[in-house]
Write a protein that holds these residues in place. Structure first.
Motif, mmCIF file in Angstrom:
data_model
loop_
_atom_site.group_PDB
_atom_site.id
_atom_site.type_symbol
_atom_site.label_atom_id
_atom_site.label_comp_id
_atom_site.label_asym_id
_atom_site.label_seq_id
_atom_site.Cartn_x
_atom_site.Cartn_y
_atom_site.Cartn_z
ATOM 1 N N GLY A 55 0.784 -1.222 0.000
ATOM 2 C CA GLY A 55 0.000 0.000 0.000
ATOM 3 C C GLY A 55 0.819 1.277 0.000
ATOM 4 N N LEU A 56 0.099 2.369 -0.175
ATOM 5 C CA LEU A 56 0.726 3.682 -0.294
ATOM 6 C C LEU A 56 1.409 4.125 0.995
ATOM 7 N N ARG A 57 0.938 3.641 2.139
ATOM 8 C CA ARG A 57 1.577 4.035 3.410
ATOM 9 C C ARG A 57 3.034 3.579 3.432
ATOM 10 N N LEU A 58 3.299 2.384 2.901
ATOM 11 C CA LEU A 58 4.678 1.910 2.840
ATOM 12 C C LEU A 58 5.468 2.673 1.795
ATOM 13 N N PHE A 59 4.786 3.074 0.719
ATOM 14 C CA PHE A 59 5.458 3.902 -0.282
ATOM 15 C C PHE A 59 5.876 5.234 0.322
ATOM 16 N N GLU A 60 5.013 5.775 1.185
ATOM 17 C CA GLU A 60 5.335 7.033 1.866
ATOM 18 C C GLU A 60 6.576 6.872 2.728
ATOM 19 N N LEU A 61 6.640 5.778 3.483
ATOM 20 C CA LEU A 61 7.822 5.519 4.301
ATOM 21 C C LEU A 61 9.039 5.258 3.422
ATOM 22 N N GLY A 62 8.822 4.534 2.306
ATOM 23 C CA GLY A 62 9.923 4.224 1.408
ATOM 24 C C GLY A 62 10.531 5.450 0.762
ATOM 25 N N ALA A 63 9.743 6.538 0.671
ATOM 26 C CA ALA A 63 10.276 7.767 0.095
ATOM 27 C C ALA A 63 11.388 8.357 0.953
ATOM 28 N N LEU A 64 11.492 7.917 2.201
ATOM 29 C CA LEU A 64 12.562 8.395 3.072
ATOM 30 C C LEU A 64 13.881 7.694 2.781
ATOM 31 N N ALA A 65 13.831 6.587 2.045
ATOM 32 C CA ALA A 65 15.044 5.863 1.670
ATOM 33 C C ALA A 65 15.707 6.541 0.478
ATOM 34 N N PRO A 66 17.012 6.299 0.247
ATOM 35 C CA PRO A 66 17.710 6.991 -0.839
ATOM 36 C C PRO A 66 17.308 6.521 -2.226
ATOM 37 N N ARG A 67 16.622 5.402 -2.339
ATOM 38 C CA ARG A 67 16.243 4.910 -3.655
ATOM 39 C C ARG A 67 14.755 4.593 -3.667
ATOM 40 N N GLY A 68 14.135 4.658 -4.855
ATOM 41 C CA GLY A 68 12.729 4.317 -5.014
ATOM 42 C C GLY A 68 12.510 3.732 -6.391
ATOM 43 N N LEU A 69 11.373 3.059 -6.568
ATOM 44 C CA LEU A 69 11.080 2.376 -7.820
ATOM 45 C C LEU A 69 9.774 2.885 -8.403
ATOM 46 N N GLY A 70 9.331 2.259 -9.469
ATOM 47 C CA GLY A 70 8.014 2.523 -10.030
ATOM 48 C C GLY A 70 7.874 3.915 -10.597
ATOM 49 N N LEU A 71 6.906 4.654 -10.076
ATOM 50 C CA LEU A 71 6.595 5.988 -10.590
ATOM 51 C C LEU A 71 7.805 6.901 -10.537
ATOM 52 N N ARG A 72 8.462 6.944 -9.393
ATOM 53 C CA ARG A 72 9.621 7.822 -9.244
ATOM 54 C C ARG A 72 10.712 7.477 -10.247
ATOM 55 N N GLU A 73 10.950 6.181 -10.429
ATOM 56 C CA GLU A 73 11.984 5.742 -11.353
ATOM 57 C C GLU A 73 11.658 6.143 -12.783
ATOM 58 N N ALA A 74 10.385 6.016 -13.164
ATOM 59 C CA ALA A 74 9.964 6.410 -14.506
ATOM 60 C C ALA A 74 10.060 7.915 -14.705
ATOM 61 N N ALA A 75 9.799 8.677 -13.637
ATOM 62 C CA ALA A 75 9.721 10.129 -13.765
ATOM 63 C C ALA A 75 11.060 10.839 -13.699
ATOM 64 N N LEU A 76 12.040 10.262 -13.017
ATOM 65 C CA LEU A 76 13.285 10.979 -12.746
ATOM 66 C C LEU A 76 13.968 11.550 -13.991
ATOM 67 N N PRO A 77 14.134 10.797 -15.090
ATOM 68 C CA PRO A 77 14.810 11.387 -16.256
ATOM 69 C C PRO A 77 14.093 12.622 -16.793
ATOM 70 N N PHE A 78 12.773 12.583 -16.810
ATOM 71 C CA PHE A 78 12.004 13.723 -17.308
ATOM 72 C C PHE A 78 12.075 14.897 -16.335
ATOM 73 N N MET A 79 12.056 14.598 -15.037
ATOM 74 C CA MET A 79 12.171 15.661 -14.050
ATOM 75 C C MET A 79 13.540 16.329 -14.119
ATOM 76 N N GLU A 80 14.576 15.530 -14.328
ATOM 77 C CA GLU A 80 15.924 16.083 -14.441
ATOM 78 C C GLU A 80 16.033 17.010 -15.638
ATOM 79 N N ASP A 81 15.470 16.587 -16.773
ATOM 80 C CA ASP A 81 15.493 17.436 -17.966
ATOM 81 C C ASP A 81 14.730 18.739 -17.728
ATOM 82 N N LEU A 82 13.563 18.623 -17.089
ATOM 83 C CA LEU A 82 12.748 19.809 -16.821
ATOM 84 C C LEU A 82 13.465 20.756 -15.863
ATOM 85 N N TYR A 83 14.147 20.181 -14.903
ATOM 86 C CA TYR A 83 14.910 21.006 -13.963
ATOM 87 C C TYR A 83 16.055 21.727 -14.667
ATOM 88 N N GLU A 84 16.763 21.034 -15.561
ATOM 89 C CA GLU A 84 17.887 21.652 -16.267
ATOM 90 C C GLU A 84 17.424 22.812 -17.136
#
Length: 254
Positions: A55-84
């Motif tokens: 569930g999402l509650r564990l995803f919320e806790l997992g966001a405190l870890a240095p790595r994440g999967l799924g949505l975050r992993e898919a989004a990071l390259p696009f977020m990095e480009d948008l940030y640049e």
């Protein structure tokens, strides 16, 4: 309960109640009770085919870890480009009931200050990502938000339910949300929906200084394009399996 959670793996991300009972080595009645407690806490969710997933509650806790999967992993390259391109706050968020849960954020040292943080929650109505997620949320969720008092953060915060209802309709029409100085008096957010098939599962935004209308116009095409890119990757890689709406307190575990 930890053994129940440990039964889920990358190879077996969805389990029936019987499969959980066998994996943990407990009677079906015990598994029923443990799964029920985990659902109420938010540690497990049930998807449309009746199987259980983390569930999402564990995803919320997992966001405190240095790595994440799924949505975050898919989004990071696009977020990095948008940030640049913008060197402003770039934010990724999902909805958990009537709140925004922030999954990732990029920010320059001199970017406009925001009140959000990774793993943190915020009310849906005043934020750009929240407006997107609320606009595409089930009607029952929208009506609960509209019926509750709308907190004022700045003189620009929308606190009239009728006005908010019109704003949500415009977000659905255009596929874009603009939160104009609603959270802080010096920031404007432009946000777009992230789709998985026909469902909106997340939102992406860029927050720019509130005294720069030109900056808002400049980042809008990039936000739209990045959200479409993330949607494409999610659809190609994730497929089915995102949870249905969490059960109400009156629902019984079957």
């Amino acid at each position: 309960m930890l053994a129940v959670l440990d039964a889920f793996t990358r190879e077996r991300p969805a389990l029936t109640l019987s499969e959980i009972a066998r994996a943990v080595g407990v009677p079906l009645s015990t598994a029923h009770r443990l799964v029920g407690e985990l659902r109420r806490w938010g540690g497990l969710e049930r998807d449309a085919d009746g199987r259980f997933r983390v569930g999402l509650r564990l995803f919320e806790l997992g966001a405190l870890a240095p790595r994440g999967l799924g949505l975050r992993e898919a989004a990071l390259p696009f977020m990095e480009d948008l940030y640049e391109v913008t060197h402003q706050n770039v934010q990724l968020a999902v909805r958990d009931d009537v709140e925004v849960l922030f999954v990732e954020r990029f920010a320059a040292r001199d970017a406009v200050t925001v009140l959000t943080q990774v793993g943190g929650r915020f009310a849906l109505p005043p934020t750009g990502v929240g407006l997107v997620l609320l606009a595409y949320a089930p009607v029952e969720v929208q009506e609960r938000v509209l019926a509750a008092p709308l907190r004022r953060y700045t003189p620009h915060t929308i606190t009239d339910p009728r006005t908010l209802r019109r704003v949500l309709a415009e977000v659905r029409r255009t596929g874009l949300a603009i939160s104009d100085r609603q959270v802080t008096a010096d920031a404007v957010s432009a946000a777009a929906p992230i789709h998985l098939g026909d469902a909106v599962v997340a939102a992406l935004s860029v927050v720019v200084p509130g005294d720069s209308p030109a900056a808002v116009r400049a980042v809008t095409p990039g936000v739209r394009a990045a959200a479409r890119g993330i949607s494409r990757v999610l659809t190609q890689s994730a497929g089915a399996g995102w949870p249905v709406e969490p059960p109400s307190a009156a629902d019984e575990l079957r």
